[in-house]
Design an enzyme around this catalytic site. Structure first.
Site, mmCIF file in Angstrom:
data_model
loop_
_atom_site.group_PDB
_atom_site.id
_atom_site.type_symbol
_atom_site.label_atom_id
_atom_site.label_comp_id
_atom_site.label_asym_id
_atom_site.label_seq_id
_atom_site.Cartn_x
_atom_site.Cartn_y
_atom_site.Cartn_z
ATOM 1 N N TYR A 157 0.831 -1.201 0.000
ATOM 2 C CA TYR A 157 0.000 0.000 0.000
ATOM 3 C C TYR A 157 0.870 1.256 0.000
ATOM 4 O O TYR A 157 0.660 2.179 -0.802
ATOM 5 C CB TYR A 157 -0.910 -0.023 1.229
ATOM 6 C CG TYR A 157 -1.866 1.146 1.316
ATOM 7 C CD1 TYR A 157 -3.031 1.159 0.568
ATOM 8 C CD2 TYR A 157 -1.600 2.226 2.155
ATOM 9 C CE1 TYR A 157 -3.927 2.225 0.644
ATOM 10 C CE2 TYR A 157 -2.478 3.297 2.239
ATOM 11 C CZ TYR A 157 -3.643 3.287 1.485
ATOM 12 O OH TYR A 157 -4.518 4.353 1.563
ATOM 13 N N LYS A 161 1.257 4.282 -2.877
ATOM 14 C CA LYS A 161 0.880 5.665 -2.568
ATOM 15 C C LYS A 161 2.061 6.617 -2.767
ATOM 16 O O LYS A 161 1.885 7.763 -3.194
ATOM 17 C CB LYS A 161 0.322 5.754 -1.153
ATOM 18 C CG LYS A 161 -1.023 5.025 -0.986
ATOM 19 C CD LYS A 161 -2.072 5.527 -1.964
ATOM 20 C CE LYS A 161 -3.421 4.878 -1.735
ATOM 21 N NZ LYS A 161 -4.462 5.399 -2.649
#
Length: 252
Positions: A157, A161
């Protein structure tokens, strides 16, 4: 915004959470919105929250190029153009899995959704915004405070990002000749199903489990709307909206 000429938005991940909140905020403000997501029933639920709004539900897996092409074709066929892409669709991936135990398939699934999906949607938006008349539009990427500071055991994740920040900067530069403004909103602990565990206990950098404060997702939606409704000559390049007391700034 001129209510006589409604602006047209494409919102990905519109079936729940931040995507749903932003979509309904825009609909109530008079925007026409193409709602994209993998679950048609959830998209219809979003549309039903603003029954007077002009919305179109399009079943879309953003990691699939054909789905993304179909989404923008459907939006243009229904509404005539695209003024805004809110590039929001994303997943967390496995929770609390040490990096050495993270399956490659799980890594790829997060990358395909969060990064490749964002690229595909931005690319489709660029193609449409470059060719439409009047030319131009706006893209807002949903980053995360994880685009700056990771949580423990969040390698897939966090990596996606961080990559979104580079995508935002490159798109912002490449969009200038065509009047395409690109910005990013980094969100921390908005109260959604994805962050429900924060209030009961989240893994901290020191290994402890501690509850964290959250904020109303409506505050995020209003911020996105503000960014979206700026005149073409103005852009919020990066905005950070977070629960005031969450452990993020300094030592928490």
């Amino acid at each position: 915004m001129n209510t006589k000429q409604p602006k047209i938005a494409v919102v990905t991940g519109a079936g729940s959470g931040i995507g749903r909140a932003v979509a309904t905020e825009l609909l109530r403000a008079g925007w026409s919105v193409a709602l994209a997501g993998r679950r048609p029933a959830a998209l219809e639920e979003t549309a039903a929250l603003v029954p007077e709004g002009a919305s179109l539900a399009v079943r879309t897996d953003v990691s699939q190029p054909g789905d993304v092409t179909g989404l923008f074709a459907a939006a243009v066929d229904r509404f005539g153009r695209v003024d805004l892409l809110f590039n929001n669709a994303g997943i967390n991936g496995p929770r609390d899995v040490p990096v050495e135990d993270l399956p490659y398939d799980a890594w790829r699934h997060v990358v395909d959704t969060n990064l490749n999906g964002a690229f595909l949607c931005a690319q489709a938006a660029f193609r449409q915004m470059k060719e439409q008349e009047p030319q131009g539009g706006r893209i807002i990427n949903n980053g995360s405070v994880s685009a700056h500071t990771p949580r423990p055991r969040s390698v897939a994740y966090t990596a996606t990002k961080h990559a979104l920040t580079g995508l935002t900067k490159s798109l912002s530069l490449d969009g200038r000749p065509y009047g395409i403004a690109v910005g990013q909103i980094d969100i921390g602990n908005a109260a959604t199903d994805m962050t429900a565990r924060m209030q009961t206990g989240a893994l901290q950098a020191n290994g402890e489990i501690a509850p964290e404060p959250v904020m109303d997702v409506a505050d995020v939606a209003r911020t996105v709307r503000h960014m979206a409704e700026l005149p073409p000559a103005a852009n919020v390049q990066f905005a950070t909206v977070l629960a005031t007391a969450m452990p993020y700034v300094g030592r928490g």
